[in-house]
Design an enzyme around this catalytic site. Structure first.
Site, PDB file in Angstrom:
ATOM      1  N   ARG A   1      71.191  -2.896 -19.334  1.00 60.75           N
ATOM      2  CA  ARG A   1      69.868  -3.366 -19.718  1.00 60.75           C
ATOM      3  C   ARG A   1      69.859  -4.739 -20.406  1.00 60.75           C
ATOM      4  O   ARG A   1      68.784  -5.292 -20.640  1.00 60.75           O
ATOM      5  CB  ARG A   1      69.207  -2.336 -20.649  1.00 60.75           C
ATOM      6  CG  ARG A   1      68.574  -1.134 -19.968  1.00 60.75           C
ATOM      7  CD  ARG A   1      67.373  -1.527 -19.119  1.00 60.75           C
ATOM      8  NE  ARG A   1      66.510  -2.487 -19.797  1.00 60.75           N
ATOM      9  CZ  ARG A   1      65.581  -2.187 -20.682  1.00 60.75           C
ATOM     10  NH1 ARG A   1      65.363  -0.954 -20.987  1.00 60.75           N
ATOM     11  NH2 ARG A   1      64.860  -3.123 -21.253  1.00 60.75           N
TER      12      ARG A   1
ATOM     13  N   ASP B   1      58.921   5.020 -15.973  1.00 57.43           N
ATOM     14  CA  ASP B   1      58.113   5.291 -17.165  1.00 57.43           C
ATOM     15  C   ASP B   1      56.729   5.737 -16.725  1.00 57.43           C
ATOM     16  O   ASP B   1      56.271   5.383 -15.631  1.00 57.43           O
ATOM     17  CB  ASP B   1      58.009   4.058 -18.072  1.00 57.43           C
ATOM     18  CG  ASP B   1      57.452   4.461 -19.442  1.00 57.43           C
ATOM     19  OD1 ASP B   1      58.214   4.975 -20.267  1.00 57.43           O
ATOM     20  OD2 ASP B   1      56.235   4.303 -19.649  1.00 57.43           O
TER      21      ASP B   1
ATOM     22  N   TYR C   1      47.253   6.036 -24.308  1.00 57.75           N
ATOM     23  CA  TYR C   1      47.756   4.653 -24.393  1.00 57.75           C
ATOM     24  C   TYR C   1      46.670   3.648 -24.010  1.00 57.75           C
ATOM     25  O   TYR C   1      46.520   2.602 -24.640  1.00 57.75           O
ATOM     26  CB  TYR C   1      48.991   4.465 -23.501  1.00 57.75           C
ATOM     27  CG  TYR C   1      50.217   5.133 -24.066  1.00 57.75           C
ATOM     28  CD1 TYR C   1      50.825   4.660 -25.225  1.00 57.75           C
ATOM     29  CD2 TYR C   1      50.770   6.249 -23.457  1.00 57.75           C
ATOM     30  CE1 TYR C   1      51.943   5.286 -25.762  1.00 57.75           C
ATOM     31  CE2 TYR C   1      51.887   6.883 -23.987  1.00 57.75           C
ATOM     32  CZ  TYR C   1      52.464   6.396 -25.141  1.00 57.75           C
ATOM     33  OH  TYR C   1      53.567   7.015 -25.685  1.00 57.75           O
TER      34      TYR C   1
HETATM   35  O1  1CP Z   1      63.834  -0.635 -23.683  1.00 59.33           O
HETATM   36  C1  1CP Z   1      63.944   0.587 -23.491  1.00 59.33           C
HETATM   37  O2  1CP Z   1      65.041   1.129 -23.216  1.00 59.33           O
HETATM   38  C2  1CP Z   1      62.664   1.325 -23.526  1.00 59.33           C
HETATM   39  C3  1CP Z   1      62.766   2.759 -23.895  1.00 59.33           C
HETATM   40  C4  1CP Z   1      62.141   3.571 -22.783  1.00 59.33           C
HETATM   41  C5  1CP Z   1      62.833   4.303 -21.796  1.00 59.33           C
HETATM   42  C6  1CP Z   1      64.309   4.443 -21.604  1.00 59.33           C
HETATM   43  C7  1CP Z   1      60.766   3.712 -22.539  1.00 59.33           C
HETATM   44  C8  1CP Z   1      59.671   3.078 -23.291  1.00 59.33           C
HETATM   45  N1  1CP Z   1      60.606   4.519 -21.431  1.00 59.33           N
HETATM   46  C9  1CP Z   1      61.823   4.909 -20.955  1.00 59.33           C
HETATM   47  C10 1CP Z   1      62.096   5.739 -19.743  1.00 59.33           C
HETATM   48  C11 1CP Z   1      61.343   6.986 -19.563  1.00 59.33           C
HETATM   49  N2  1CP Z   1      60.081   7.230 -20.077  1.00 59.33           N
HETATM   50  C12 1CP Z   1      61.725   8.096 -18.789  1.00 59.33           C
HETATM   51  C13 1CP Z   1      62.979   8.187 -17.918  1.00 59.33           C
HETATM   52  C14 1CP Z   1      64.207   8.508 -18.656  1.00 59.33           C
HETATM   53  C15 1CP Z   1      64.531   9.948 -18.840  1.00 59.33           C
HETATM   54  O3  1CP Z   1      63.671  10.778 -19.141  1.00 59.33           O
HETATM   55  O4  1CP Z   1      65.721  10.284 -18.715  1.00 59.33           O
HETATM   56  C16 1CP Z   1      60.718   9.059 -18.895  1.00 59.33           C
HETATM   57  C17 1CP Z   1      60.691  10.450 -18.284  1.00 59.33           C
HETATM   58  C18 1CP Z   1      59.699   8.493 -19.693  1.00 59.33           C
HETATM   59  C19 1CP Z   1      58.434   9.166 -19.958  1.00 59.33           C
HETATM   60  C20 1CP Z   1      57.585   8.700 -21.079  1.00 59.33           C
HETATM   61  N3  1CP Z   1      57.294   7.429 -21.455  1.00 59.33           N
HETATM   62  C21 1CP Z   1      56.840   9.593 -21.880  1.00 59.33           C
HETATM   63  C22 1CP Z   1      56.818  11.084 -21.693  1.00 59.33           C
HETATM   64  C23 1CP Z   1      58.040  11.718 -22.255  1.00 59.33           C
HETATM   65  C24 1CP Z   1      58.173  11.764 -23.748  1.00 59.33           C
HETATM   66  O5  1CP Z   1      59.222  11.343 -24.242  1.00 59.33           O
HETATM   67  O6  1CP Z   1      57.230  12.252 -24.407  1.00 59.33           O
HETATM   68  C25 1CP Z   1      56.125   8.834 -22.803  1.00 59.33           C
HETATM   69  C26 1CP Z   1      55.198   9.338 -23.884  1.00 59.33           C
HETATM   70  C27 1CP Z   1      56.419   7.462 -22.523  1.00 59.33           C
HETATM   71  C28 1CP Z   1      55.862   6.285 -23.208  1.00 59.33           C
HETATM   72  C29 1CP Z   1      56.965   5.475 -23.773  1.00 59.33           C
HETATM   73  N4  1CP Z   1      57.702   4.600 -23.018  1.00 59.33           N
HETATM   74  C30 1CP Z   1      58.654   4.021 -23.802  1.00 59.33           C
HETATM   75  C31 1CP Z   1      58.544   4.577 -25.117  1.00 59.33           C
HETATM   76  C32 1CP Z   1      59.406   4.204 -26.280  1.00 59.33           C
HETATM   77  C33 1CP Z   1      57.481   5.482 -25.088  1.00 59.33           C
HETATM   78  C34 1CP Z   1      56.960   6.337 -26.253  1.00 59.33           C
HETATM   79  C35 1CP Z   1      56.153   5.499 -27.195  1.00 59.33           C
HETATM   80  C36 1CP Z   1      55.334   6.306 -28.191  1.00 59.33           C
HETATM   81  O7  1CP Z   1      55.934   6.867 -29.130  1.00 59.33           O
HETATM   82  O8  1CP Z   1      54.104   6.382 -28.002  1.00 59.33           O
END
Ligand code: 1CP
Length: 380
Positions: free
Chosen positions: A50, A86, A165
């Site tokens: 990344r 995502d 969001y």
């Molecule tokens: O720079 C980075 O690495 C960003 C971090 C990151 C990652 C690795 C984000 C930002 N999204 C993801 C990938 C992701 N998101 C996956 C695939 C990876 C896996 O599950 O193995 C999945 C299924 C998601 C789903 C997701 N995105 C959800 C639902 C799941 C959950 O954890 O509740 C939600 C709410 C998001 C929004 C999101 N995207 C990223 C973040 C940090 C967040 C949450 C923000 C918040 O707290 O509102």
């Protein structure tokens, strides 16, 4: 619609896997395990890949998205991959100004707060996704071609979590603006939810058609809602989102051989659909009723109690407390054994965390946990 013959469920490659058996309600000899958010953050090989990239760019690069989806499968021997993407990716692809800010999460260029904002947003045509989703389909195909008999799980955000969001403009603790819009402008809310359901439903369907063997809808923030609000103003949109994959079917290869004609209808299966939320203990039954096959349970409600609330007939997924991944091994081991035991009350159980892998988790703990789950359940 019947999945094509090359799909791993139709070809039989993944149809007998532990994960798909458990999702279909049959308890396999060994309990399957995977982790929400297993792809990404906690893996050094992910952080290395990344460097110098933006999250959404990576999601739209088929080679990178595929490689990151495979990393935890190679490392931990989990029973499924989850597609690396995502929940906001389909919003981006339909033309919404959204980015993912490191350490924060999805941030919108403009919050959707009024009826006029909803009209402007919903003027974006979800049919654009027919072509815009091409990089997602390509990434899924690439990952599936390398996963062999290990199923890939496709996923999408539920309409409420996406709307949270969109309306808040970014991450929020109480989702107060989203919950207010629901009551201040019920018509605009319904329009927003219907649009979001179509966008996220198309994202999910594209992943299944490209080779994902199961679909999980994440309603991470539905726990902010009362049961009444959930049932009246959110569940119909979640059902509409799931309807985009509900019609996808396959037959179990060979199972019809020697069967009476009347029995052969039983060889048809739906692509299994999992529905997960955080803090949704009061909503479990509703979350099942919208058309899910499996309910994901967070760490707050023990699985035997979740099974009771679900009427004893629904496969469950969960619910190791992510906080315990940092605990001394004997403490974590006792907790995992307890989760497995409570999970035995349900028709079938897929072990997972009660929410995502915390970024600072030691990856070796996850690998050790997979071995423990396989060994303990095999010995029972
Ligand atoms: O720079 C980075 O690495 C960003 C971090 C990151 C990652 C690795 C984000 C930002 N999204 C993801 C990938 C992701 N998101 C996956 C695939 C990876 C896996 O599950 O193995 C999945 C299924 C998601 C789903 C997701 N995105 C959800 C639902 C799941 C959950 O954890 O509740 C939600 C709410 C998001 C929004 C999101 N995207 C990223 C973040 C940090 C967040 C949450 C923000 C918040 O707290 O509102």
């Amino acid at each position: 619609m019947i999945l094509d013959a090359q799909h791993p469920l139709s070809s039989g490659l993944t149809a007998d896997s532990r994960l798909i058996q458990a999702y279909q309600g049959t308890r396999p000899a060994v309990t399957p395990v995977w982790f929400m958010r297993q792809a990404g953050r906690s893996l050094p090989e992910y952080r290395e890949l990344r460097v110098g990239t933006r999250m959404l760019d990576v999601c739209l690069d088929p080679a990178l998205a595929s490689e990151i989806s495979l990393q935890p499968v190679r490392r931990h021997n989990v029973d499924a991959g989850i597609f690396f993407s995502d929940i906001v990716v389909p919003l981006k692809l339909v033309g919404v100004d959204v980015s993912i800010v490191a350490g924060k999460g999805p941030v919108l260029g403009k919050a959707v707060r009024t009826r006029a904002d909803v009209d402007e947003l919903t003027a974006l045509d979800p049919a654009l996704l027919d072509t815009a989703l091409a990089p997602i389909s390509a990434a899924v195909s690439l990952a599936v071609s390398q996963l062999g008999s290990t199923p890939l799980i496709g996923f999408a955000g539920a309409p409420f979590t996406l709307a949270a969001y969109l309306v808040e403009g970014g991450p929020s603790k109480d989702h107060i603006h989203a919950r207010a819009l629901m009551h201040v402008e019920p018509d605009a809310w319904a329009k927003l939810m219907a649009w979001t359901a179509e966008v996220t439903g198309r994202f999910l369907r594209a992943q299944v058609l490209a080779g994902a063997s199961a679909a999980q809808l994440f309603d991470s923030w539905a726990g902010a809602l009362s049961l009444a609000d959930y049932a009246a103003s959110v569940a119909p949109a979640s059902a509409a989102a799931i309807a985009h994959v509900r019609d996808l079917t396959y037959t179990v290869p060979g199972a019809a051989d020697g069967a009476e004609p009347a029995e052969s209808v039983e060889t048809w299966r739906n692509v299994p659909i999992v529905h997960f939320g955080v803090g949704t203990g009061e909503l479990l039954k509703e979350m099942h009723n919208i058309g899910a096959d499996v309910v994901g349970v967070d760490y707050r409600v023990p699985l035997d109690e979740a099974n009771r609330r679900l009427g004893g007939a629904v496969p469950v997924q969960g619910n190791v407390d992510p906080a315990l991944l940092a605990a001394p091994w004997p403490v974590l081991e006792a907790h995992v054994r307890d989760v497995l035991e409570r999970g035995r009350t349900a028709p079938s159980h897929v072990l997972n965390l009660g929410h995502g892998v915390p970024p600072d988790t030691d990856p070796d703990v996850l690998t050790r946990l997979v071995n423990l789950v396989h060994d303990v359940s095999a010995a029972e």
